[in-house]
Design a protein around this motif. Structure first.
Motif, mmCIF file in Angstrom:
data_model
loop_
_atom_site.group_PDB
_atom_site.id
_atom_site.type_symbol
_atom_site.label_atom_id
_atom_site.label_comp_id
_atom_site.label_asym_id
_atom_site.label_seq_id
_atom_site.Cartn_x
_atom_site.Cartn_y
_atom_site.Cartn_z
ATOM 1 N N MET A 1 0.841 -1.179 0.000
ATOM 2 C CA MET A 1 0.000 0.000 0.000
ATOM 3 C C MET A 1 0.886 1.242 0.000
ATOM 4 S SD MET A 1 -3.234 1.402 1.867
ATOM 5 C CE MET A 1 -3.591 1.118 3.390
ATOM 6 N N LEU A 2 0.483 2.215 -0.757
ATOM 7 C CA LEU A 2 1.225 3.468 -0.805
ATOM 8 C C LEU A 2 0.969 4.228 0.486
ATOM 9 C CD1 LEU A 2 0.322 4.557 -4.416
ATOM 10 C CD2 LEU A 2 2.474 3.639 -3.629
ATOM 11 N N SER A 3 2.035 4.756 1.064
ATOM 12 C CA SER A 3 1.858 5.455 2.328
ATOM 13 C C SER A 3 1.382 6.886 2.116
ATOM 14 C CB SER A 3 3.161 5.443 3.114
ATOM 15 O OG SER A 3 4.195 6.019 2.341
ATOM 16 N N GLU A 4 1.926 7.572 1.132
ATOM 17 C CA GLU A 4 1.639 8.982 0.965
ATOM 18 C C GLU A 4 1.155 9.275 -0.444
ATOM 19 O OE1 GLU A 4 1.294 12.516 2.834
ATOM 20 O OE2 GLU A 4 2.340 10.863 3.785
ATOM 21 N N VAL A 5 -0.110 9.596 -0.571
ATOM 22 C CA VAL A 5 -0.668 10.044 -1.847
ATOM 23 C C VAL A 5 -1.539 11.255 -1.564
ATOM 24 C CG1 VAL A 5 -0.623 7.829 -3.078
ATOM 25 C CG2 VAL A 5 -2.602 8.392 -1.671
ATOM 26 N N PHE A 6 -1.625 12.151 -2.534
ATOM 27 C CA PHE A 6 -2.412 13.359 -2.338
ATOM 28 C C PHE A 6 -2.922 13.852 -3.681
ATOM 29 C CE2 PHE A 6 2.088 14.103 -2.320
ATOM 30 C CZ PHE A 6 2.282 15.103 -3.264
ATOM 31 N N LEU A 7 -3.967 14.674 -3.618
ATOM 32 C CA LEU A 7 -4.569 15.219 -4.826
ATOM 33 C C LEU A 7 -3.883 16.523 -5.219
ATOM 34 C CD1 LEU A 7 -8.395 14.740 -4.146
ATOM 35 C CD2 LEU A 7 -6.884 13.336 -5.549
ATOM 36 N N VAL A 8 -3.660 16.671 -6.520
ATOM 37 C CA VAL A 8 -3.135 17.918 -7.062
ATOM 38 C C VAL A 8 -3.984 18.308 -8.271
ATOM 39 C CG1 VAL A 8 -0.771 17.481 -6.289
ATOM 40 C CG2 VAL A 8 -1.444 16.810 -8.591
ATOM 41 N N SER A 9 -4.026 19.604 -8.524
ATOM 42 C CA SER A 9 -4.683 20.085 -9.735
ATOM 43 C C SER A 9 -3.790 19.770 -10.933
ATOM 44 C CB SER A 9 -4.913 21.591 -9.643
ATOM 45 O OG SER A 9 -5.813 21.876 -8.611
ATOM 46 N N PRO A 10 -4.394 19.514 -12.089
ATOM 47 C CA PRO A 10 -3.591 19.271 -13.293
ATOM 48 C C PRO A 10 -2.628 20.428 -13.539
ATOM 49 C CG PRO A 10 -5.873 18.695 -13.690
ATOM 50 C CD PRO A 10 -5.821 19.385 -12.352
ATOM 51 N N THR A 11 -1.411 20.097 -13.900
ATOM 52 C CA THR A 11 -0.377 21.104 -14.077
ATOM 53 C C THR A 11 0.615 20.684 -15.155
ATOM 54 O OG1 THR A 11 1.454 22.233 -12.972
ATOM 55 C CG2 THR A 11 0.901 20.072 -12.143
ATOM 56 N N MET A 12 1.174 21.662 -15.831
ATOM 57 C CA MET A 12 2.174 21.414 -16.876
ATOM 58 C C MET A 12 3.400 20.699 -16.315
ATOM 59 S SD MET A 12 1.103 22.355 -19.820
ATOM 60 C CE MET A 12 2.656 22.313 -20.702
ATOM 61 N N GLU A 13 3.717 20.950 -15.048
ATOM 62 C CA GLU A 13 4.915 20.361 -14.440
ATOM 63 C C GLU A 13 4.860 18.839 -14.373
ATOM 64 O OE1 GLU A 13 4.996 24.453 -13.926
ATOM 65 O OE2 GLU A 13 3.393 23.157 -13.202
ATOM 66 N N LEU A 14 3.661 18.274 -14.427
ATOM 67 C CA LEU A 14 3.524 16.812 -14.344
ATOM 68 C C LEU A 14 3.307 16.172 -15.719
ATOM 69 C CD1 LEU A 14 1.402 16.485 -11.088
ATOM 70 C CD2 LEU A 14 3.814 15.953 -11.401
ATOM 71 N N ARG A 15 3.647 16.872 -16.767
ATOM 72 C CA ARG A 15 3.415 16.387 -18.133
ATOM 73 C C ARG A 15 3.963 14.976 -18.354
ATOM 74 N NH1 ARG A 15 6.031 15.938 -22.912
ATOM 75 N NH2 ARG A 15 4.752 16.170 -24.791
ATOM 76 N N ASN A 16 5.241 14.767 -18.078
ATOM 77 C CA ASN A 16 5.848 13.459 -18.353
ATOM 78 C C ASN A 16 5.204 12.354 -17.527
ATOM 79 O OD1 ASN A 16 7.514 14.614 -20.250
ATOM 80 N ND2 ASN A 16 9.245 14.836 -18.833
ATOM 81 N N GLU A 17 4.928 12.637 -16.265
ATOM 82 C CA GLU A 17 4.273 11.639 -15.413
ATOM 83 C C GLU A 17 2.867 11.337 -15.920
ATOM 84 O OE1 GLU A 17 5.446 9.707 -13.123
ATOM 85 O OE2 GLU A 17 7.421 10.631 -13.225
ATOM 86 N N TYR A 18 2.160 12.381 -16.356
ATOM 87 C CA TYR A 18 0.804 12.172 -16.857
ATOM 88 C C TYR A 18 0.818 11.328 -18.129
ATOM 89 C CZ TYR A 18 -3.998 12.647 -18.175
ATOM 90 O OH TYR A 18 -5.285 12.335 -18.514
ATOM 91 N N LEU A 19 1.764 11.598 -19.014
ATOM 92 C CA LEU A 19 1.827 10.836 -20.260
ATOM 93 C C LEU A 19 2.094 9.352 -19.989
ATOM 94 C CD1 LEU A 19 3.664 13.381 -22.585
ATOM 95 C CD2 LEU A 19 1.207 12.823 -22.517
ATOM 96 N N LEU A 20 2.912 9.043 -18.986
ATOM 97 C CA LEU A 20 3.135 7.637 -18.595
ATOM 98 C C LEU A 20 1.838 7.025 -18.059
ATOM 99 C CD1 LEU A 20 6.609 7.979 -16.840
ATOM 100 C CD2 LEU A 20 6.132 6.853 -19.041
ATOM 101 N N PHE A 21 1.131 7.775 -17.224
ATOM 102 C CA PHE A 21 -0.157 7.356 -16.671
ATOM 103 C C PHE A 21 -1.145 7.074 -17.808
ATOM 104 C CE2 PHE A 21 -4.390 9.111 -15.469
ATOM 105 C CZ PHE A 21 -4.719 8.293 -14.405
#
Length: 174
Positions: free
Chosen positions: A1-21
Motif C-alpha cells: 500500500m502506498l503510504s503517501e498520496v495526495f490530490l493535485v490540480s492538473p499542471t504542466m509540471e507533471l506532463r511526463n508523469e501524466y503521459l506515462l499514466f
C-alpha cells in the motif's frame, strides 16, 4: 500500500508523469475512468487548460455541468489515479454518473489507492459546497463498491441503463 498520496490540480509540471499514466491506460485496453483521462494529451497545455476551464464552467457543451479534475500523486510525483468531481447533478448524472468519477491506473490497484482517492475527493467536494455526494459504480465492479462503502456510502435505488447494465448508487454525507 502506498503510504503517501495526495490530490493535485492538473499542471504542466507533471506532463511526463501524466503521459506515462495515460499510456498505461491506453495499453491496458480498459475503459478510461474517469472519462476526462480519455482526453487526447498530445497538446498537453490545451488539455490542462480545458480541465481548468471546466472547473469554472467555461466552454462547456450544452447540458454539461462544471467539474473539477484532480490527479492522485505519490511523494515522487507518480500519478496513480484521477478523479473528476461534478459540481451539480443533471438527471443523467443523478441516474448513472454521480458527483465523483475516479480511477486508479492498472499497475497501482489493490494497494489502497482508491480508498484514499475517494476520501480525499469527498473533502474536495465539501470544499466545493457539495454536502451530500452521489457515487456510483457498475454492479459488476465489486472493488469500487467496497471503496464506496469504506468511505461511508449508503445504498440507494439502482439504475438500469438502456443496454441492461445495472448501476449501483450510493450517497455519502460529507
Amino acid at each position: 500500500m502506498l503510504s503517501e498520496v495526495f490530490l493535485v490540480s492538473p499542471t504542466m509540471e507533471l506532463r511526463n508523469e501524466y503521459l506515462l499514466f495515460y499510456q498505461e491506460w491506453v495499453e491496458s485496453g480498459e475503459d478510461m475512468v474517469p472519462w476526462v483521462i480519455s482526453k487526447d494529451p498530445s497538446d498537453f497545455k490545451a488539455m490542462v487548460q480545458s480541465l481548468v476551464d471546466s472547473s469554472t464552467g467555461e466552454g462547456l457543451p450544452e447540458g454539461w455541468v462544471p467539474d473539477t479534475t484532480f490527479w492522485l500523486v505519490t511523494n515522487n510525483n507518480k500519478i496513480v489515479g484521477a478523479v473528476n468531481i461534478r459540481h451539480k447533478l443533471t438527471q443523467k448524472l443523478l441516474n448513472c454518473g454521480g458527483h465523483i468519477g475516479y480511477g486508479i491506473r492498472p499497475s497501482e490497484r489493490r494497494k489502497g489507492c482508491a480508498t484514499k482517492l475517494l476520501a480525499s475527493s469527498l473533502e474536495k467536494a465539501k470544499e466545493l459546497g457539495i454536502n451530500k455526494v452521489l457515487v456510483v459504480c457498475d454492479e459488476s465492479n465489486l472493488a469500487s463498491e467496497r471503496t464506496i462503502l469504506k468511505n461511508g456510502g449508503v445504498a440507494d435505488a439502482r439504475y438500469v441503463e438502456e443496454d441492461g447494465n445495472v448501476i449501483k448508487r450510493f450517497w455519502i454525507d460529507v
